[in-house]
Design a protein around this motif. Structure first.
Motif, mmCIF file in Angstrom:
data_model
loop_
_atom_site.group_PDB
_atom_site.id
_atom_site.type_symbol
_atom_site.label_atom_id
_atom_site.label_comp_id
_atom_site.label_asym_id
_atom_site.label_seq_id
_atom_site.Cartn_x
_atom_site.Cartn_y
_atom_site.Cartn_z
ATOM 1 N N VAL A 27 5.826 1.711 8.349
ATOM 2 C CA VAL A 27 5.176 0.780 9.281
ATOM 3 C C VAL A 27 4.461 1.505 10.415
ATOM 4 O O VAL A 27 3.511 0.975 10.989
ATOM 5 N N LEU A 28 4.917 2.724 10.719
ATOM 6 C CA LEU A 28 4.236 3.518 11.748
ATOM 7 C C LEU A 28 3.151 4.407 11.157
ATOM 8 O O LEU A 28 2.485 5.141 11.882
ATOM 9 N N ASN A 29 2.992 4.365 9.824
ATOM 10 C CA ASN A 29 2.003 5.185 9.120
ATOM 11 C C ASN A 29 2.212 6.670 9.421
ATOM 12 O O ASN A 29 1.286 7.382 9.794
ATOM 13 N N MET A 78 6.757 -1.572 18.363
ATOM 14 C CA MET A 78 5.598 -0.676 18.245
ATOM 15 C C MET A 78 4.701 -1.074 17.075
ATOM 16 O O MET A 78 3.481 -1.024 17.170
ATOM 17 N N ALA A 79 5.310 -1.460 15.963
ATOM 18 C CA ALA A 79 4.559 -1.709 14.726
ATOM 19 C C ALA A 79 4.319 -3.191 14.475
ATOM 20 O O ALA A 79 3.743 -3.548 13.457
ATOM 21 N N ASP A 80 4.804 -4.034 15.383
ATOM 22 C CA ASP A 80 4.716 -5.475 15.181
ATOM 23 C C ASP A 80 5.270 -5.844 13.808
ATOM 24 O O ASP A 80 4.660 -6.579 13.027
ATOM 25 N N SER A 81 6.431 -5.279 13.508
ATOM 26 C CA SER A 81 7.097 -5.492 12.225
ATOM 27 C C SER A 81 8.462 -6.120 12.493
ATOM 28 O O SER A 81 9.114 -5.799 13.477
ATOM 29 N N GLY A 82 8.887 -6.991 11.620
ATOM 30 C CA GLY A 82 10.186 -7.626 11.800
ATOM 31 C C GLY A 82 11.337 -6.675 11.569
ATOM 32 O O GLY A 82 11.251 -5.755 10.745
ATOM 33 N N THR A 83 12.416 -6.886 12.292
ATOM 34 C CA THR A 83 13.604 -6.056 12.104
ATOM 35 C C THR A 83 14.202 -6.268 10.717
ATOM 36 O O THR A 83 14.773 -5.338 10.151
ATOM 37 N N ASP A 84 14.064 -7.483 10.167
ATOM 38 C CA ASP A 84 14.571 -7.730 8.808
ATOM 39 C C ASP A 84 13.952 -6.753 7.820
ATOM 40 O O ASP A 84 14.649 -6.195 6.970
#
Length: 93
Positions: A27-29, A67-73
């Motif tokens: 997700v952080l590339n 940071m990545a606007d990604s869900g913790t799930d």
């Protein structure tokens, strides 16, 4: 009187730090543990320690999620929790 029944709602999930670190890098590339460590302001030894202990601090999961606007799930399980919730709700109707 003690009960030896496991409650599936509070059962501790299986944690695989290698997979979680892989998703964090995705997700952080980021390709390497060194670059990951630098991007979240920890040492490479710290990332190695997470792998060895099979444990990643919740603060790191929350930081990366933000940071990545990604869900913790997704970071923790590899699945999108919103999809799972929608599927469960459909089954209840």
């Amino acid at each position: 009187m003690q009960h030896n029944h496991k409650n599936p709602l509070i059962e501790k999930p299986e944690i695989n730090s290698d997979q979680i670190i892989g998703r964090i890098k995705e997700v952080l590339n980021i390709k390497t543990d060194t670059d990951l460590a630098s991007s979240i302001s920890v040492s490479k030894k710290t990332v190695s320690s997470w792998r060895r202990r099979n444990s990643i601090p919740l603060t790191i999961i929350l930081l990366v999620s933000s940071m990545a606007d990604s869900g913790t799930d997704y970071l923790l399980t590899g699945t999108d929790g919103r999809l799972r919730q929608r599927t469960q709700h459909k089954g209840q109707m």
